[in-house]
Design a protein around this motif. Structure first.
Motif: not given
Ligand code: FAD
Length: 452
Positions: A109, A111, A169-170, A184-187, A190, A207
């Motif tokens: 990955k 970022r 990914l985020s 912070e955003v993920e999962g 997104l 990311t």
């Protein structure tokens, strides 16, 4: 003090652009690919453009915009085709090209800040023997934030799918309110920021996944008939051979590609491929089995040196057609993987040479699809929407590239969830005004989704 003066007062030296020609330029994207949008959006422009060099000044500017209730439209590199980055109600454009640091690359990955050019990420990933999963054909200019907020897929999508398929990914998102916040955003969440045109927040950092690097060679194969070109394309796209690009062009389109003239002049139907150099023999045997032969070859050592063949694929195909004849425009359609050849025949029988087929093979949620960006000879808006209706009626749905309304033209966007994020992240509804369709249009899209 005017709202723009208030913004200027919190920016550092050189971070605000007010000169008229520059503001006009930075208020526009590649909307003119669509004759419909070219007409509708020509007069739209911001009052000023800000180019923050730090999160601190960006934060101060957005808080000042919130206080003044000033419309805010985010810009990456302005290569979008639907007028997504064009401010409809004035205000400021936030040009994020100055926030362009690659923050961290590790196995699997990267970022990066949102304003980073995609080409730069691929270049630095290569130093760790890795590469991007997917990127648009504009990767030399486009920013990663703009791709995620305004694009869909591209080179690599034949293997790794679209943006929604695990290719983000985020993200770190900045809100626009009296006191801006960083989220912070993920999962799953997104999905509400991908291809959302920045209506519900500014992506500041993202990311993205990386994969081990492959040595890609570029080949153009010529086929005596379109059916054989499609058969080879489908087999290559569906099979186990490694590929980054499988792009199928009907005879006639190659005539627009002047830099390739020496290799492809007089050739029939063409398939542009990026495949692993170690599998050269297998790819060629597959092409030969359908009557194809290579007419252009470029080995892995030449990859990224000068023009690549991807510079003629995806929406670059439309660009070359427009250079040759401004009457061409384009559509974006998903065809049925089982019946696409008969769908093509039906369309050709109706429109003949006024539609030229160009397919980009891609995976969407794991399913291989023949996605097309067909060229259409444009005479009027009515004629264009008749063509769109015909495609839709035969089961080749159109993601309408002739509207700047989010989701109105397709992609299975979760518009209601996007709106909910907007309520909390942008309480004064300042971000990219006019792009999120109103409730009636959203309800219609939702009921179409439920009945399909
Ligand atoms: P911009 O055009 O600046 O912005 C796109 C949208 O995202 C706008 O709504 C903008 O407001 C918003 N935005 C920008 N940055 C942010 C941010 N940081 N946070 C929140 N919102 C933001 N697209 C594809 O998907 N695949 C292709 O292969 C492809 N090929 C193309 C070929 C040509 C010749 C052209 C002209 C366009 C093509 N496009 C393609 C469309 C476009 O180039 C891409 O989607 C590109 O990735 C957009 O990046 P950008 O930085 O230019 O974004």
């Amino acid at each position: 003090m005017t709202a723009i003066e208030a913004i200027a007062s919190v920016m550092d030296e050189g971070e605000i652009v007010r000169e008229s020609t520059q503001v006009e330029k930075l208020s526009k994207d590649y909307y003119w690919y669509s004759p419909v949008l070219a007409e509708e959006l020509r007069e739209k422009r911001a009052e000023a453009v800000i180019r923050p060099q730090s999160y601190q000044t960006l934060k101060r500017a957005l808080e000042a915009a919130a206080t003044a209730r000033l419309p805010v439209t985010v810009r990456g590199a302005g290569t979008g085709n639907y007028g997504q980055a064009i401010p409809l109600n004035g205000g400021i454009v936030v040009d994020l090209s100055g926030l362009n640091q690659i923050l961290h690359i590790e196995e699997g990955k990267a970022r990066v800040q949102a304003g980073t050019k995609i080409k730069q990420i691929e270049k630095e990933a290569a130093e760790t023997n890795q590469e991007l999963t997917i990127y648009p054909s504009t990767f030399a200019k486009a920013s990663i934030g703009g791709f995620i907020a305004g694009g869909s897929g591209g080179i690599g999508s034949v293997t790794w799918g679209n943006l929604w398929d695990g290719n983000v990914l985020s993200a770190v998102v900045m809100t626009v309110e009296d006191e801006v916040r960083l989220l912070e955003v993920e999962g799953e969440e997104l999905q509400h920021y991908i291809h959302s045109y920045g209506v519900n927040g500014l992506l500041l950092e993202v990311t993205i996944p990386l994969k081990p690097k492959t040595d890609w060679e570029q080949t153009i194969f010529s086929f005596p008939d379109f059916d054989s070109a499609l058969t080879f394309s489908q087999e290559l796209a569906a099979g186990a051979l490694r590929k980054r690009l499988v792009s199928t062009m009907e005879k006639g389109i190659g005539d627009f590609f002047l830099p390739l003239k020496k290799s492809i002049a007089g050739e029939d139907h063409l398939v542009f491929t990026e495949t692993s150099e170690t599998e050269r023999t297998d790819v060629r045997e597959l092409a030969e089995a359908s009557g194809g032969r290579p007419v252009y070859e470029s080995d892995a050592a030449s990859y990224r040196k000068g023009l690549g063949i991807s510079d003629f694929t995806w929406n670059h195909t439309t660009l070359w057609a427009l250079k040759a004849d401004p009457q061409w425009t384009y559509l974006q359609n998903f065809f049925s993987p089982d019946t696409y050849k008969s769908q093509i025949d039906t369309i050709k029988a109706r429109f003949g040479e006024d539609v030229l087929f160009h397919f980009e093979w891609l995976r969407d949620k794991g399913t291989l699809l023949p996605a097309a960006l067909p060229l259409v000879r444009y005479t009027s808006k009515e004629q264009l929407y008749d063509v769109i209706a015909f495609f839709n009626d035969i089961g080749a749905p159109t993601h309408d590239p002739h509207t700047c309304l989010l989701g109105a033209g397709g992609w299975n966007l979760q518009l209601e969830e996007i709106r909910q994020r907007k309520e909390t992240n942008d309480p004064y509804q300042l971000l990219n005004q006019g792009k999120l369709p109103d409730k009636a249009v959203r309800d219609e899209a939702l009921s179409a989704k439920q009945s399909s």
